[in-house]
Design a protein around this motif. Structure first.
Motif, PDB file in Angstrom:
ATOM      1  N   ASP A 182       0.852  -1.181   0.000  1.00 17.95           N
ATOM      2  CA  ASP A 182       0.000   0.000   0.000  1.00 17.95           C
ATOM      3  C   ASP A 182       0.894   1.240   0.000  1.00 17.95           C
ATOM      4  O   ASP A 182       1.594   1.506   0.981  1.00 17.95           O
ATOM      5  CB  ASP A 182      -0.894  -0.009   1.245  1.00 17.95           C
ATOM      6  CG  ASP A 182      -1.855   1.170   1.297  1.00 17.95           C
ATOM      7  OD1 ASP A 182      -1.715   2.098   0.476  1.00 17.95           O
ATOM      8  OD2 ASP A 182      -2.736   1.159   2.172  1.00 17.95           O
ATOM      9  N   PRO A 183       0.886   2.016  -1.093  1.00 15.17           N
ATOM     10  CA  PRO A 183       1.770   3.192  -1.165  1.00 15.17           C
ATOM     11  C   PRO A 183       1.459   4.250  -0.115  1.00 15.17           C
ATOM     12  O   PRO A 183       2.294   5.117   0.166  1.00 15.17           O
ATOM     13  CB  PRO A 183       1.532   3.725  -2.583  1.00 15.17           C
ATOM     14  CG  PRO A 183       0.197   3.174  -2.986  1.00 15.17           C
ATOM     15  CD  PRO A 183       0.087   1.841  -2.319  1.00 15.17           C
ATOM     16  N   GLY A 230       5.993   3.160  18.339  1.00 14.04           N
ATOM     17  CA  GLY A 230       5.204   1.971  18.618  1.00 14.04           C
ATOM     18  C   GLY A 230       4.736   1.205  17.399  1.00 14.04           C
ATOM     19  O   GLY A 230       4.002   0.219  17.527  1.00 14.04           O
ATOM     20  N   ARG A 231       5.166   1.623  16.210  1.00 15.47           N
ATOM     21  CA  ARG A 231       4.756   0.942  14.976  1.00 15.47           C
ATOM     22  C   ARG A 231       5.984   0.374  14.272  1.00 15.47           C
ATOM     23  O   ARG A 231       7.001   1.050  14.126  1.00 15.47           O
ATOM     24  CB  ARG A 231       4.034   1.911  14.040  1.00 15.47           C
ATOM     25  CG  ARG A 231       2.756   2.498  14.612  1.00 15.47           C
ATOM     26  CD  ARG A 231       2.235   3.598  13.703  1.00 15.47           C
ATOM     27  NE  ARG A 231       1.887   3.087  12.384  1.00 15.47           N
ATOM     28  CZ  ARG A 231       1.751   3.864  11.306  1.00 15.47           C
ATOM     29  NH1 ARG A 231       1.989   5.168  11.396  1.00 15.47           N
ATOM     30  NH2 ARG A 231       1.420   3.332  10.137  1.00 15.47           N
ATOM     31  N   ASP A 278       8.659   2.738   5.611  1.00 17.62           N
ATOM     32  CA  ASP A 278       7.615   1.960   4.945  1.00 17.62           C
ATOM     33  C   ASP A 278       6.953   1.076   5.996  1.00 17.62           C
ATOM     34  O   ASP A 278       7.596   0.199   6.579  1.00 17.62           O
ATOM     35  CB  ASP A 278       8.235   1.106   3.834  1.00 17.62           C
ATOM     36  CG  ASP A 278       7.191   0.354   3.021  1.00 17.62           C
ATOM     37  OD1 ASP A 278       6.007   0.363   3.411  1.00 17.62           O
ATOM     38  OD2 ASP A 278       7.568  -0.241   1.998  1.00 17.62           O
ATOM     39  N   TYR A 279       5.651   1.313   6.235  1.00 17.91           N
ATOM     40  CA  TYR A 279       4.920   0.566   7.258  1.00 17.91           C
ATOM     41  C   TYR A 279       4.238  -0.682   6.703  1.00 17.91           C
ATOM     42  O   TYR A 279       3.554  -1.389   7.439  1.00 17.91           O
ATOM     43  CB  TYR A 279       3.891   1.473   7.936  1.00 17.91           C
ATOM     44  CG  TYR A 279       4.529   2.526   8.811  1.00 17.91           C
ATOM     45  CD1 TYR A 279       4.877   2.243  10.123  1.00 17.91           C
ATOM     46  CD2 TYR A 279       4.808   3.791   8.313  1.00 17.91           C
ATOM     47  CE1 TYR A 279       5.476   3.196  10.927  1.00 17.91           C
ATOM     48  CE2 TYR A 279       5.409   4.758   9.107  1.00 17.91           C
ATOM     49  CZ  TYR A 279       5.744   4.452  10.413  1.00 17.91           C
ATOM     50  OH  TYR A 279       6.344   5.399  11.206  1.00 17.91           O
ATOM     51  N   ASN A 280       4.397  -0.941   5.415  1.00 20.06           N
ATOM     52  CA  ASN A 280       3.940  -2.221   4.886  1.00 20.06           C
ATOM     53  C   ASN A 280       4.765  -3.338   5.523  1.00 20.06           C
ATOM     54  O   ASN A 280       5.927  -3.140   5.891  1.00 20.06           O
ATOM     55  CB  ASN A 280       4.147  -2.275   3.368  1.00 20.06           C
ATOM     56  CG  ASN A 280       3.144  -1.439   2.604  1.00 20.06           C
ATOM     57  OD1 ASN A 280       1.989  -1.820   2.456  1.00 20.06           O
ATOM     58  ND2 ASN A 280       3.589  -0.273   2.120  1.00 20.06           N
ATOM     59  N   HIS A 281       4.160  -4.506   5.649  1.00 18.71           N
ATOM     60  CA  HIS A 281       4.944  -5.660   6.091  1.00 18.71           C
ATOM     61  C   HIS A 281       6.079  -5.874   5.098  1.00 18.71           C
ATOM     62  O   HIS A 281       5.927  -5.632   3.895  1.00 18.71           O
ATOM     63  CB  HIS A 281       4.060  -6.907   6.162  1.00 18.71           C
ATOM     64  CG  HIS A 281       4.714  -8.064   6.851  1.00 18.71           C
ATOM     65  ND1 HIS A 281       5.646  -8.873   6.227  1.00 18.71           N
ATOM     66  CD2 HIS A 281       4.583  -8.545   8.116  1.00 18.71           C
ATOM     67  CE1 HIS A 281       6.050  -9.800   7.065  1.00 18.71           C
ATOM     68  NE2 HIS A 281       5.430  -9.627   8.219  1.00 18.71           N
ATOM     69  N   SER A 282       7.226  -6.306   5.589  1.00 23.03           N
ATOM     70  CA  SER A 282       8.385  -6.478   4.708  1.00 23.03           C
ATOM     71  C   SER A 282       8.125  -7.489   3.590  1.00 23.03           C
ATOM     72  O   SER A 282       8.808  -7.465   2.555  1.00 23.03           O
ATOM     73  CB  SER A 282       9.607  -6.913   5.523  1.00 23.03           C
ATOM     74  OG  SER A 282       9.359  -8.144   6.182  1.00 23.03           O
TER      75      SER A 282
END
Length: 223
Positions: A93-94, A120-121, A136-140
């Protein structure tokens, strides 16, 4: 691929011991495994392996295509399973990207490609300099198609189910069931919110799946 017969059929609620190694289809790189030797060779930060794991069918402990395959191949079966992103960690998700001051990133992990916790993220550092970090908060593994080499060992019964659940939740503790009582002993240096979360999850599953009426928890801290 082997297929199950009626005698080996598995159903929801069964405790099952499995082994697997997962690779990213495009790169061929190992991303997860239960095999200690494979984990050591992969040398991935945070990837530990202690051998076969125990899951409870129907509880989403593994991705749905993996569960379906376990039911299909049955006890002692083995096969390779491909898991698309929609059935794994989703598409990328961009909008789950942002730029923050570098001061918010732990000083010892300010390196592109590192997984870190910011406010915390959990996120991955895309790039970083003295002033800003692009996160980048997308899962790796978002957007990655995975291929699992999967083997089913057998059903798990008796006391082994206690140890299987404890290991599944990653709880570093001793756990014993005797006379309908679950006794848990934790020895650590300091209290931990993450440990408390794992403890609650373990107790919840133990009450659901084991002959447990009472739970006692002993915690000792040496720090």
């Amino acid at each position: 691929m082997t297929s199950t017969d009626h005698a080996d059929a598995l159903t929801d609620g069964d405790f099952v011991r499995i082994e697997y190694t997962a690779r990213a289809v495009e790169s061929g790189h190992v991303v997860d495994t239960t095999d200690p030797a494979v984990a050591a060779d992969a040398d991935i930060d945070g990837l530990d392996a202690d051998g076969p794991i125990v899951i409870v069918l129907g509880e989403e402990h593994v991705f749905e295509p993996i569960e379906e395959t376990i039911r299909s191949i049955g006890i002692s079966g083995s096969t390779t399973v491909t898991v698309d992103p929609d059935d794994a960690f989703g598409e990328r998700d961009p909008n789950k990207r942002e730029t923050v001051p570098t001061s918010l990133v732990p000083a010892d992990r300010r390196e592109a490609g590192r997984t870190v916790s910011v406010a915390g993220r959990e996120c991955v550092i895309e790039s970083v300099n003295d002033e800003t970090a692009h996160l980048d908060y997308n899962h790796s593994l978002a957007g990655v198609t995975l291929e699992y080499d999967l083997s089913v060992g057998g059903r798990v019964t008796g006391r082994d189910r206690v140890e299987g659940l404890r290991a599944l939740h990653g709880l570093d503790a001793e756990a014993v069931v005797s006379d309908d009582q679950l006794s848990i002993s934790i020895t650590a240096t300091d209290p931990s919110q993450e440990r408390d979360r794992r403890l609650r999850a373990f107790i919840g599953d133990a009450r659901r799946f084991l002959p447990v009426e009472e739970v006692s928890v002993t915690e000792s801290y040496s720090g």
